[in-house]
Write an enzyme that holds these catalytic residues in place. Structure first.
Site, short mmCIF file in Angstrom:
data_model
loop_
_atom_site.label_atom_id
_atom_site.label_comp_id
_atom_site.label_asym_id
_atom_site.label_seq_id
_atom_site.Cartn_x
_atom_site.Cartn_y
_atom_site.Cartn_z
N GLY A 231 -73.18 61.69 21.82
CA GLY A 231 -71.88 61.87 21.18
C GLY A 231 -71.61 63.32 20.82
O GLY A 231 -70.49 63.82 20.99
N LYS B 215 -69.67 55.95 16.46
CA LYS B 215 -68.60 56.92 16.76
C LYS B 215 -67.73 56.56 17.95
O LYS B 215 -66.55 56.91 17.98
CB LYS B 215 -69.21 58.32 16.99
CG LYS B 215 -69.66 59.02 15.73
CD LYS B 215 -70.07 60.47 16.04
CE LYS B 215 -70.56 61.15 14.79
NZ LYS B 215 -70.85 62.57 14.98
N SER C 217 -73.75 64.64 3.26
CA SER C 217 -72.30 64.44 3.11
C SER C 217 -71.91 63.92 1.72
O SER C 217 -70.95 64.44 1.13
CB SER C 217 -71.77 63.51 4.19
OG SER C 217 -71.85 64.14 5.44
N GLU D 278 -55.38 63.20 19.65
CA GLU D 278 -55.60 63.60 21.05
C GLU D 278 -57.05 64.02 21.24
O GLU D 278 -57.70 63.62 22.21
CB GLU D 278 -54.64 64.75 21.40
CG GLU D 278 -54.68 65.20 22.87
CD GLU D 278 -55.79 66.20 23.20
OE1 GLU D 278 -56.30 66.15 24.34
OE2 GLU D 278 -56.18 67.01 22.33
N ASP E 179 -65.68 66.87 14.19
CA ASP E 179 -66.83 67.61 14.73
C ASP E 179 -66.31 68.74 15.62
O ASP E 179 -66.89 69.83 15.65
CB ASP E 179 -67.72 66.70 15.60
CG ASP E 179 -68.54 65.73 14.76
OD1 ASP E 179 -68.80 66.04 13.57
OD2 ASP E 179 -68.91 64.66 15.28
P1 ATR Z 1 -75.55 62.27 18.98
O1 ATR Z 1 -74.27 61.53 18.66
O2 ATR Z 1 -76.12 62.99 17.78
O3 ATR Z 1 -75.42 63.16 20.16
P2 ATR Z 1 -76.93 60.30 20.59
O4 ATR Z 1 -75.65 59.87 21.20
O5 ATR Z 1 -77.96 59.28 20.24
O6 ATR Z 1 -76.67 61.16 19.29
O7 ATR Z 1 -77.61 61.38 21.60
C1 ATR Z 1 -78.83 61.95 21.32
C2 ATR Z 1 -79.17 62.97 22.41
O8 ATR Z 1 -80.44 63.55 22.10
C3 ATR Z 1 -79.32 62.37 23.78
O9 ATR Z 1 -78.96 63.35 24.73
C4 ATR Z 1 -80.83 62.09 23.85
O10 ATR Z 1 -81.36 62.03 25.16
P3 ATR Z 1 -81.28 60.68 26.05
O11 ATR Z 1 -79.89 60.63 26.61
O12 ATR Z 1 -82.33 60.86 27.07
O13 ATR Z 1 -81.57 59.54 25.09
C5 ATR Z 1 -81.37 63.31 23.13
N1 ATR Z 1 -82.70 63.08 22.57
C6 ATR Z 1 -82.99 62.43 21.43
N2 ATR Z 1 -84.32 62.44 21.20
C7 ATR Z 1 -84.88 63.14 22.23
C8 ATR Z 1 -86.22 63.53 22.56
N3 ATR Z 1 -87.26 63.20 21.77
N4 ATR Z 1 -86.41 64.25 23.69
C9 ATR Z 1 -85.37 64.60 24.48
N5 ATR Z 1 -84.08 64.27 24.21
C10 ATR Z 1 -83.84 63.55 23.10
#
Ligand code: ATR
Length: 291
Positions: free
Chosen positions: A138, A75, A26, A87, A111
């Site tokens: 998120g 966020k 960014s 909204e 996003d």
């Molecule tokens: P973002 O805002 O980028 O979505 P986040 O809110 O931290 O970031 O969400 C990350 C997502 O990736 C979640 O769905 C997470 O799964 P969990 O809810 O089980 O934590 C998923 N995720 C991250 N690392 C993972 C991994 N190694 N294997 C499976 N899912 C993963």
């Protein structure tokens, strides 16, 4: 005059807040565009832990910082500090862009713009379709919002490592958007096979496959994909994740996260400056930095 020599008392400051501040493209995207458009702005990274979020937003007013991008883990929590929330951001439940307008903080979710523009060419295919969203964080929230609002899908499967999180997302969208055709599943590639096969669109919103873990994929089963599907990975580094590579090997239409990244940035840029970013030349600029 070069960019640094331009900095003076009229320079407007924008930036990104997160914790930790991970490697991000960014600053490069925005600073290059400020420079090419001759705008006296600078984009800086701010590493702000959750305990300092409120203070840092007060400082935004005090220091006259014009705008911020917001990333993990702020966020959702940042919404409470906004004077006004769009909204979209309010329904999604996440703000990724703040604009300081006369010390009033306005929160937006750009996003969603990136997701909508990435999927727009496939709109006709998506209306009334069954889709599968992998992840429940998120990023998944923005995807669910767009699929319901902009693409009128009829059924959403959420596949996530932690099922409680997908359950809470399901309840959230039922409540906020009155969409109740959501089913949740634990991430188990073999068991998820039929879900994937029966989906018109599969979206990866997790960080699985992100650089440097480029050998990982939410599913490593090529038979998850077929040639009538659209497969979208929000990751843009690398441009071709293993997930995208597998989908492409089966003839699926694939979309990487580059357009989403550039469009969300371009929309934030427009909210801060009133100017448009050249999306095509920025896509080229950033893709040249990636593999
Ligand atoms: P973002 O805002 O980028 O979505 P986040 O809110 O931290 O970031 O969400 C990350 C997502 O990736 C979640 O769905 C997470 O799964 P969990 O809810 O089980 O934590 C998923 N995720 C991250 N690392 C993972 C991994 N190694 N294997 C499976 N899912 C993963």
């Amino acid at each position: 005059m070069n960019f640094i020599e331009n900095i003076d008392y009229t320079t407007k400051i924008v930036g990104i807040i997160g914790h930790p501040i991970k490697h991000s493209f960014s600053p490069r995207m925005h600073n290059l565009t400020f420079q090419s458009q001759g705008l006296n702005y600078i984009y800086l990274p701010f590493d702000v832990p959750p305990s300092q979020l409120g203070e840092s937003l007060k400082a935004m007013g005090t220091l006259g910082i014009r705008g911020l991008n917001v990333t993990l883990p702020h966020k959702e929590k940042i919404i409470q500090y906004m004077d006004h929330v769009s909204e979209e951001a309010s329904t999604v439940g996440a703000v990724n862009t703040v604009v300081n307008e006369g010390n009033q903080l306005f929160g937006y979710n750009t996003d969603v713009n990136g997701i909508v523009e990435s999927l727009f060419p496939y709109k006709e295919d998506l209306i009334k379709s069954t889709v599968t969203v992998i992840g429940a964080g998120g990023a998944a929230r923005g995807v669910l919002y767009s699929l319901i609002r902009n693409f009128k899908v009829s059924k959403i499967n959420i596949v996530n490592r932690t099922e409680e999180r997908s359950e809470s997302l399901k309840d959230y969208f039922k409540d906020k958007m009155h969409f109740d055709n959501i089913a949740t599943y634990e991430m188990m590639p073999r068991e998820n096979l039929e879900l994937y096969k029966s989906s018109k669109l599969i979206v990866n919103t997790t960080s699985v496959g992100l650089f440097p873990n480029t050998d990982d994929s939410p599913t490593d089963l090529a038979e998850s994909f077929n040639s009538s599907q659209i497969v979208f990975d929000l990751i843009y580094n690398p441009l071709k994740t293993k997930f995208i590579e597998l989908a492409e090997s089966q003839g699926a239409t694939v979309i990487n996260g580059l357009k989403m990244f550039i469009v969300q940035g371009a929309r934030s840029f427009e909210l801060w400056t009133g100017n448009k970013m050249d999306i095509d030349s920025m896509s080229k600029e950033i893709s040249d930095l990636l593999v």
